[in-house]
Scaffold this motif. Structure first.
Motif, PDB file in Angstrom:
ATOM      1  N   GLY A 128       0.801  -1.189   0.164  1.00  0.00           N
ATOM      2  CA  GLY A 128      -0.060  -0.069   0.058  1.00  0.00           C
ATOM      3  C   GLY A 128       0.675   1.170   0.063  1.00  0.00           C
ATOM      4  N   TYR A 129       1.984   1.011   0.336  1.00  0.00           N
ATOM      5  CA  TYR A 129       2.924   2.300   0.320  1.00  0.00           C
ATOM      6  C   TYR A 129       4.090   2.262  -0.970  1.00  0.00           C
ATOM      7  CZ  TYR A 129       5.948   6.020   2.427  1.00  0.00           C
ATOM      8  OH  TYR A 129       6.548   7.071   2.503  1.00  0.00           O
ATOM      9  N   ASP A 130       4.563   0.823  -0.794  1.00  0.00           N
ATOM     10  CA  ASP A 130       5.671   0.623  -2.067  1.00  0.00           C
ATOM     11  C   ASP A 130       5.165   0.020  -3.137  1.00  0.00           C
ATOM     12  OD1 ASP A 130       8.056   1.602  -0.443  1.00  0.00           O
ATOM     13  OD2 ASP A 130       7.827  -0.073   0.721  1.00  0.00           O
ATOM     14  N   ARG A 131       5.846  -0.029  -4.134  1.00  0.00           N
ATOM     15  CA  ARG A 131       5.309  -0.714  -5.481  1.00  0.00           C
ATOM     16  C   ARG A 131       5.310  -2.146  -5.356  1.00  0.00           C
ATOM     17  NH1 ARG A 131       7.259  -2.519 -10.275  1.00  0.00           N
ATOM     18  NH2 ARG A 131       6.251  -2.213 -12.027  1.00  0.00           N
ATOM     19  N   MET A 132       4.448  -2.827  -5.714  1.00  0.00           N
ATOM     20  CA  MET A 132       4.505  -4.215  -5.666  1.00  0.00           C
ATOM     21  C   MET A 132       4.594  -4.832  -7.027  1.00  0.00           C
ATOM     22  SD  MET A 132       3.827  -5.208  -2.418  1.00  0.00           S
ATOM     23  CE  MET A 132       3.208  -6.765  -2.621  1.00  0.00           C
ATOM     24  N   GLU A 133       5.516  -5.875  -6.930  1.00  0.00           N
ATOM     25  CA  GLU A 133       5.793  -6.699  -8.147  1.00  0.00           C
ATOM     26  C   GLU A 133       4.628  -7.848  -8.247  1.00  0.00           C
ATOM     27  OE1 GLU A 133       7.898  -6.135 -10.557  1.00  0.00           O
ATOM     28  OE2 GLU A 133       8.906  -4.655  -9.478  1.00  0.00           O
ATOM     29  N   GLU A 134       4.640  -8.307  -9.477  1.00  0.00           N
ATOM     30  CA  GLU A 134       3.451  -9.489  -9.602  1.00  0.00           C
ATOM     31  C   GLU A 134       3.486 -10.764  -8.685  1.00  0.00           C
ATOM     32  OE1 GLU A 134       2.143  -9.258 -14.466  1.00  0.00           O
ATOM     33  OE2 GLU A 134       3.829 -10.802 -13.603  1.00  0.00           O
ATOM     34  N   ILE A 135       4.822 -11.075  -8.524  1.00  0.00           N
ATOM     35  CA  ILE A 135       5.184 -11.966  -7.402  1.00  0.00           C
ATOM     36  C   ILE A 135       6.168 -11.366  -6.444  1.00  0.00           C
ATOM     37  CG2 ILE A 135       5.905 -14.606  -7.127  1.00  0.00           C
ATOM     38  CD1 ILE A 135       5.043 -15.084  -9.744  1.00  0.00           C
ATOM     39  N   THR A 136       5.768 -11.246  -5.183  1.00  0.00           N
ATOM     40  CA  THR A 136       6.731 -10.899  -4.293  1.00  0.00           C
ATOM     41  C   THR A 136       7.036 -11.787  -3.142  1.00  0.00           C
ATOM     42  OG1 THR A 136       5.911  -8.704  -4.662  1.00  0.00           O
ATOM     43  CG2 THR A 136       7.282  -9.045  -2.383  1.00  0.00           C
ATOM     44  N   GLU A 137       8.222 -12.264  -2.754  1.00  0.00           N
ATOM     45  CA  GLU A 137       8.369 -13.284  -1.764  1.00  0.00           C
ATOM     46  C   GLU A 137       9.088 -12.687  -0.703  1.00  0.00           C
ATOM     47  OE1 GLU A 137      10.844 -17.591  -1.332  1.00  0.00           O
ATOM     48  OE2 GLU A 137      10.799 -16.478  -3.301  1.00  0.00           O
ATOM     49  N   ALA A 138       8.347 -12.745   0.434  1.00  0.00           N
ATOM     50  CA  ALA A 138       8.904 -12.092   1.776  1.00  0.00           C
ATOM     51  C   ALA A 138       9.838 -13.033   2.112  1.00  0.00           C
ATOM     52  CB  ALA A 138       7.881 -12.159   2.690  1.00  0.00           C
ATOM     53  N   SER A 139      11.302 -12.410   2.588  1.00  0.00           N
ATOM     54  CA  SER A 139      12.504 -12.971   3.175  1.00  0.00           C
ATOM     55  C   SER A 139      12.951 -12.106   4.412  1.00  0.00           C
ATOM     56  CB  SER A 139      13.474 -12.942   2.060  1.00  0.00           C
ATOM     57  OG  SER A 139      13.783 -11.837   1.720  1.00  0.00           O
ATOM     58  N   ALA A 140      13.959 -13.082   5.023  1.00  0.00           N
ATOM     59  CA  ALA A 140      14.437 -12.300   6.025  1.00  0.00           C
ATOM     60  C   ALA A 140      15.497 -10.925   5.633  1.00  0.00           C
ATOM     61  CB  ALA A 140      15.658 -13.123   6.693  1.00  0.00           C
ATOM     62  N   ASP A 141      15.920 -10.895   4.366  1.00  0.00           N
ATOM     63  CA  ASP A 141      16.561  -9.630   4.127  1.00  0.00           C
ATOM     64  C   ASP A 141      15.385  -8.629   3.732  1.00  0.00           C
ATOM     65  OD1 ASP A 141      18.977 -10.923   4.313  1.00  0.00           O
ATOM     66  OD2 ASP A 141      18.855 -11.744   2.331  1.00  0.00           O
ATOM     67  N   GLN A 142      14.129  -9.085   3.117  1.00  0.00           N
ATOM     68  CA  GLN A 142      13.173  -8.183   2.768  1.00  0.00           C
ATOM     69  C   GLN A 142      11.862  -8.488   3.437  1.00  0.00           C
ATOM     70  OE1 GLN A 142      11.711  -7.412  -1.434  1.00  0.00           O
ATOM     71  NE2 GLN A 142      12.223  -5.300  -0.906  1.00  0.00           N
ATOM     72  N   PRO A 143      11.555  -8.324   4.472  1.00  0.00           N
ATOM     73  CA  PRO A 143      10.261  -8.594   5.111  1.00  0.00           C
ATOM     74  C   PRO A 143       9.303  -7.840   4.513  1.00  0.00           C
ATOM     75  CG  PRO A 143      11.876  -8.238   6.840  1.00  0.00           C
ATOM     76  CD  PRO A 143      12.330  -7.660   5.558  1.00  0.00           C
ATOM     77  N   VAL A 144       7.980  -8.134   4.420  1.00  0.00           N
ATOM     78  CA  VAL A 144       6.618  -7.549   3.819  1.00  0.00           C
ATOM     79  C   VAL A 144       5.878  -7.158   5.208  1.00  0.00           C
ATOM     80  CG1 VAL A 144       4.747  -7.589   2.294  1.00  0.00           C
ATOM     81  CG2 VAL A 144       7.058  -9.021   1.814  1.00  0.00           C
ATOM     82  N   VAL A 145       5.468  -6.071   5.085  1.00  0.00           N
ATOM     83  CA  VAL A 145       4.593  -5.235   6.098  1.00  0.00           C
ATOM     84  C   VAL A 145       3.051  -4.877   5.723  1.00  0.00           C
ATOM     85  CG1 VAL A 145       4.227  -3.511   7.983  1.00  0.00           C
ATOM     86  CG2 VAL A 145       6.426  -4.618   7.395  1.00  0.00           C
ATOM     87  N   TYR A 146       2.319  -5.251   6.247  1.00  0.00           N
ATOM     88  CA  TYR A 146       0.807  -4.875   5.641  1.00  0.00           C
ATOM     89  C   TYR A 146       0.180  -4.203   6.763  1.00  0.00           C
ATOM     90  CZ  TYR A 146      -4.078  -5.312   4.194  1.00  0.00           C
ATOM     91  OH  TYR A 146      -5.357  -4.948   3.947  1.00  0.00           O
ATOM     92  N   CYS A 147      -0.396  -2.954   6.896  1.00  0.00           N
ATOM     93  CA  CYS A 147      -1.004  -2.676   7.934  1.00  0.00           C
ATOM     94  C   CYS A 147      -2.585  -2.196   7.409  1.00  0.00           C
ATOM     95  CB  CYS A 147      -0.538  -1.074   8.325  1.00  0.00           C
ATOM     96  SG  CYS A 147       1.208  -1.227   8.669  1.00  0.00           S
ATOM     97  N   ARG A 148      -3.523  -2.612   8.446  1.00  0.00           N
ATOM     98  CA  ARG A 148      -5.038  -2.511   8.033  1.00  0.00           C
ATOM     99  C   ARG A 148      -5.675  -1.785   9.166  1.00  0.00           C
ATOM    100  NH1 ARG A 148      -7.886  -6.834  10.456  1.00  0.00           N
ATOM    101  NH2 ARG A 148      -6.363  -8.422  11.433  1.00  0.00           N
ATOM    102  N   LEU A 149      -6.775  -1.197   8.901  1.00  0.00           N
ATOM    103  CA  LEU A 149      -7.784  -0.646   9.830  1.00  0.00           C
ATOM    104  C   LEU A 149      -8.741  -1.613  10.205  1.00  0.00           C
ATOM    105  CD1 LEU A 149      -8.436   2.091  11.263  1.00  0.00           C
ATOM    106  CD2 LEU A 149      -9.575   2.680   9.483  1.00  0.00           C
ATOM    107  N   ILE A 150      -8.724  -1.863  11.653  1.00  0.00           N
ATOM    108  CA  ILE A 150      -9.886  -2.999  12.016  1.00  0.00           C
ATOM    109  C   ILE A 150     -10.946  -2.185  12.311  1.00  0.00           C
ATOM    110  CG2 ILE A 150     -10.237  -4.715  13.954  1.00  0.00           C
ATOM    111  CD1 ILE A 150      -7.227  -4.778  14.133  1.00  0.00           C
ATOM    112  N   SER A 151     -11.068  -0.962  13.002  1.00  0.00           N
ATOM    113  CA  SER A 151     -12.240  -0.196  13.446  1.00  0.00           C
ATOM    114  C   SER A 151     -11.634   1.128  13.417  1.00  0.00           C
ATOM    115  CB  SER A 151     -12.846  -0.967  14.549  1.00  0.00           C
ATOM    116  OG  SER A 151     -11.924  -0.971  15.681  1.00  0.00           O
ATOM    117  N   SER A 152     -12.915   2.053  13.639  1.00  0.00           N
ATOM    118  CA  SER A 152     -12.562   3.408  14.070  1.00  0.00           C
ATOM    119  C   SER A 152     -13.884   3.750  14.868  1.00  0.00           C
ATOM    120  CB  SER A 152     -12.398   4.120  12.876  1.00  0.00           C
ATOM    121  OG  SER A 152     -13.255   4.368  11.924  1.00  0.00           O
ATOM    122  N   GLU A 153     -13.750   4.710  15.949  1.00  0.00           N
ATOM    123  CA  GLU A 153     -14.845   5.059  16.625  1.00  0.00           C
ATOM    124  C   GLU A 153     -14.610   6.488  17.244  1.00  0.00           C
ATOM    125  OE1 GLU A 153     -16.772   3.792  20.897  1.00  0.00           O
ATOM    126  OE2 GLU A 153     -15.031   2.799  20.089  1.00  0.00           O
TER     127      GLU A 153
END
Length: 293
Positions: free
Chosen positions: A171-196
């Motif tokens: 959602g912040y970086d440009r993604m390739e068609e196939i991305t493999e998370a690794s120790a050298d390049q972990p992948v992070v995803y943030c999501r909004l669960i709720s707002s009040e």
């Protein structure tokens, strides 16, 4: 590429899997949803086995917290040196912590659900009988969580990217068609669960947003260290600066090291931020006089 084509590409390009399969028209025998008949010329007069077929269904399953399911069937003959039990772990590893991004779609990830063995035919001990196993995965969807300005998710995305420049933030970086998370390049995803809405004043509506942070990496030690480090930095800073330069105060912070990092996430943030009721108005020039002499 479509999701079906990306799955095919991932399987065929994985050397450990391709070298254990027979070929069809010179390509590793991976098909969807069914394999060609044994009379087809593509087999080159060779055996059809071992081969892999797969099929997926993007029908959400709320009980399993998934966007669909993927079924991978492995077929072998009991007269060969390769057995389904040899290929199944490779199929699981092939899709582990891999993100596929179809054209015009959202990123998808896969988590193993179960493996079931089967035999095609009544006499399992007879030579030439087809044996196999079905490996099932839950398909997880990681849609863009960008909302409106000020955006708490984008603020956390930017915060983590500045903290870990080498990681890939969905959602912040440009993604390739196939991305493999690794120790050298972990992948992070943030999501909004709720707002009040918590309180309001004449100028500001104060909101509490609960955000989950997923750290994707095949190595558990890297996941745990990174999740702990993110939480420690948030605790010390006490706030995250949003894109409009307003602060989002860290109201509550929780880290669960035993949670499912693909489905639930590890770091849970409750951020307290404000929505301005009125936008700043530009200065207006009053009582202007012109002198053209």
């Amino acid at each position: 590429m479509k999701l079906e084509e990306l799955i095919q590409k991932r399987f065929v390009s994985t050397a450990a899997l391709a070298e254990r399969l027979t070929t069809y028209n010179g390509v590793p025998a991976v098909f969807s949803p069914e394999a060609p008949g044994d009379e087809q010329d593509g087999w080159g007069g060779e055996t059809q086995y071992p081969m892999v077929t797969y099929n997926y269904d993007l029908q959400a399953n709320e009980e399993r917290n998934s966007a669909g399911s993927l079924s991978v069937s492995i077929f072998c003959q009991n007269t060969t040196d390769v057995f389904p039990e040899d290929i199944a772990p490779i199929v699981k590893e092939c899709l582990r912590d891999v993100i596929l991004l179809p054209e015009g779609g959202t990123p998808y990830c896969f988590t193993w659900a179960r493996t079931d063995a089967f035999t095609m035919g009544e006499d399992a001990g007879k030579a030439g009988v087809v044996i196999g196993c079905e490996v099932r995965f839950d398909i997880l969807e990681y849609p863009s969580m960008e909302t409106s300005d000020p955006d708490p998710v984008m603020a956390v995305d930017k915060y983590i990217k500045e903290l870990y420049p080498k990681c890939l933030v969905m959602g912040y970086d440009r993604m390739e068609e196939i991305t493999e998370a690794s120790a050298d390049q972990p992948v992070v995803y943030c999501r909004l669960i709720s707002s009040e809405k918590q309180e309001e004043t004449n100028t500001v509506a104060w909101m509490d947003g609960r955000i989950a942070v997923h750290v994707l990496c095949p190595e558990s030690t890297v996941r745990l260290k990174m999740a702990a480090d993110i939480a420690n930095h948030l605790s010390l800073d006490g706030e995250v600066i949003m894109l409009d330069y307003s602060p989002m105060f860290i109201k509550r912070l929780q880290v669960n090291y035993k949670s499912d990092y693909l489905k639930e996430g590890q770091v849970f943030i409750t951020g307290h931020y404000g929505l301005l009721r009125y936008k700043a108005k530009p200065h207006v020039l009053m009582a202007a006089h012109g002198n053209y002499s």
